[in-house]
Scaffold this active site. Structure first.
Site, short mmCIF file in Angstrom:
data_model
loop_
_atom_site.label_atom_id
_atom_site.label_comp_id
_atom_site.label_asym_id
_atom_site.label_seq_id
_atom_site.Cartn_x
_atom_site.Cartn_y
_atom_site.Cartn_z
N ASP A 93 -51.01 13.53 33.90
CA ASP A 93 -50.58 12.19 33.60
C ASP A 93 -49.21 12.23 33.08
OD1 ASP A 93 -51.71 8.98 33.23
OD2 ASP A 93 -50.42 9.71 31.87
N GLU A 108 -49.93 6.99 37.70
CA GLU A 108 -49.06 7.94 37.47
C GLU A 108 -49.90 9.36 37.13
OE1 GLU A 108 -49.90 5.58 33.60
OE2 GLU A 108 -49.62 5.15 35.89
#
Length: 310
Positions: free
Chosen positions: A188, A231
């Site tokens: 992430d 993301e």
């Protein structure tokens, strides 16, 4: 007449003529060259098969009555080969009985031209089957493009969730046969919301693409990287244990933190947090969950780190 029977799409197409009669070869070659086709000629079936093994014509004009291998046998052999099965074959023969034409179609031919040759008929039939071949190739490419699009994240050009899940299932089946583990890295981008809030969503998109490129450069050919969502990125490492997964994550992390990314004259530093799990028969969902829990542990303990699942 010739301009009507040929167009830029087929201009320069290559045609192989197979006939044991030199006069027939010359007549057909002369007709085809009036429409700017590239012509090659061979005098028997064995030479035709050898020719096609090294050079693949766009279309074949094939005589039926030939010594050793007749046209029907040659056609059947070509249709059984992966390299030549899609080449359209038009039979040429003095035989004009219906049963001969049917036999030609059953062997894999697409059309039938009877001797003596009529220039307009030859060019019309050749053009028709070159047009059909070109349309078929375009259709195959369109289906291939659709298939790729269905498995690809449009922004990062990485695999999407659907594609990587299919590949993980494939690795699960391999594990059941061989017992070799595979690893997952769930990562992430740290503080990604700040990029969007401070510099706009275009900057956020730039960051996603840059990270995707770094990930692709840090994995092997047999590995798969996917945009898992937002993301988050998921990396599949076939036949890789947990230390191997950690080594890959270290490589990607080091490449990220060593680079400065510039967007609209603003320098940006990017870091990521990584969670790693290894599949040992616990089920795909559980394996992903373990990587997610390791990622969460890394996020809550300061980010920009690599955490191995328990």
């Amino acid at each position: 007449m010739n301009n009507e029977l040929n167009d830029d799409t087929n201009k320069g197409s290559s045609i192989l003529i197979v006939d044991d009669n030199p006069k027939n070869l010359q007549v057909l070659a002369s007709i085809l060259r009036t429409s700017n086709y590239k012509v090659a000629m061979v005098k028997d079936g064995a030479k035709a098969i050898k020719f096609i093994s090294s050079r693949k014509p766009d279309l074949i004009l094939l005589d039926i009555m030939m010594p050793e291998l007749d046209g029907f046998e040659v056609c059947q052999k070509l249709k059984q080969s992966k390299t030549s099965k899609d080449i359209p074959i038009i039979f040429i023969s003095a035989l004009s009985e219906t049963e001969d034409k049917v036999k030609g179609f059953e062997a894999g031919g697409v059309d039938y031209i009877t001797k003596p040759f009529q220039q307009q008929e030859v060019l019309a039939r050749v053009k028709t089957h070159l047009d059909l071949r070109n349309a078929y190739k375009k259709l195959k490419q369109a289906y291939k493009d659709i298939e790729i699009a269905a498995k690809t994240d449009s922004m990062t050009k990485l695999s999407n969730r659907l594609d990587i899940i299919e590949k993980i299932k494939y690795e699960q089946r391999k594990y059941q046969r061989s017992g070799n583990p595979f690893s997952l890295i769930l990562s992430d981008i740290d503080n990604f919301k700040l990029f969007n809030d401070k510099y706009g969503h275009d900057c956020g998109d730039f960051i996603l693409i840059a990270v995707a490129d770094i990930i692709k450069s840090g994995i092997r050919k047999q590995d798969t990287a996917a945009r898992w969502g937002g993301e988050e990125f998921l990396i599949l490492l076939p036949e890789t244990d947990k230390p191997g997964g950690e080594s890959t994550a270290i490589k990607i992390r080091e490449r990220l933190i060593s680079k400065t990314f510039e967007y609209n004259e603003h320098p940006h530093k990017i870091s990521m947090t990584f969670g790693i799990s290894t599949f040992n028969g616990q089920g795909i969902d559980n394996c992903i969950k373990m990587a997610d829990e390791a990622l969460y542990k890394g996020k809550t303990s300061g980010k920009n780190c690599i955490v191995l699942s328990d």
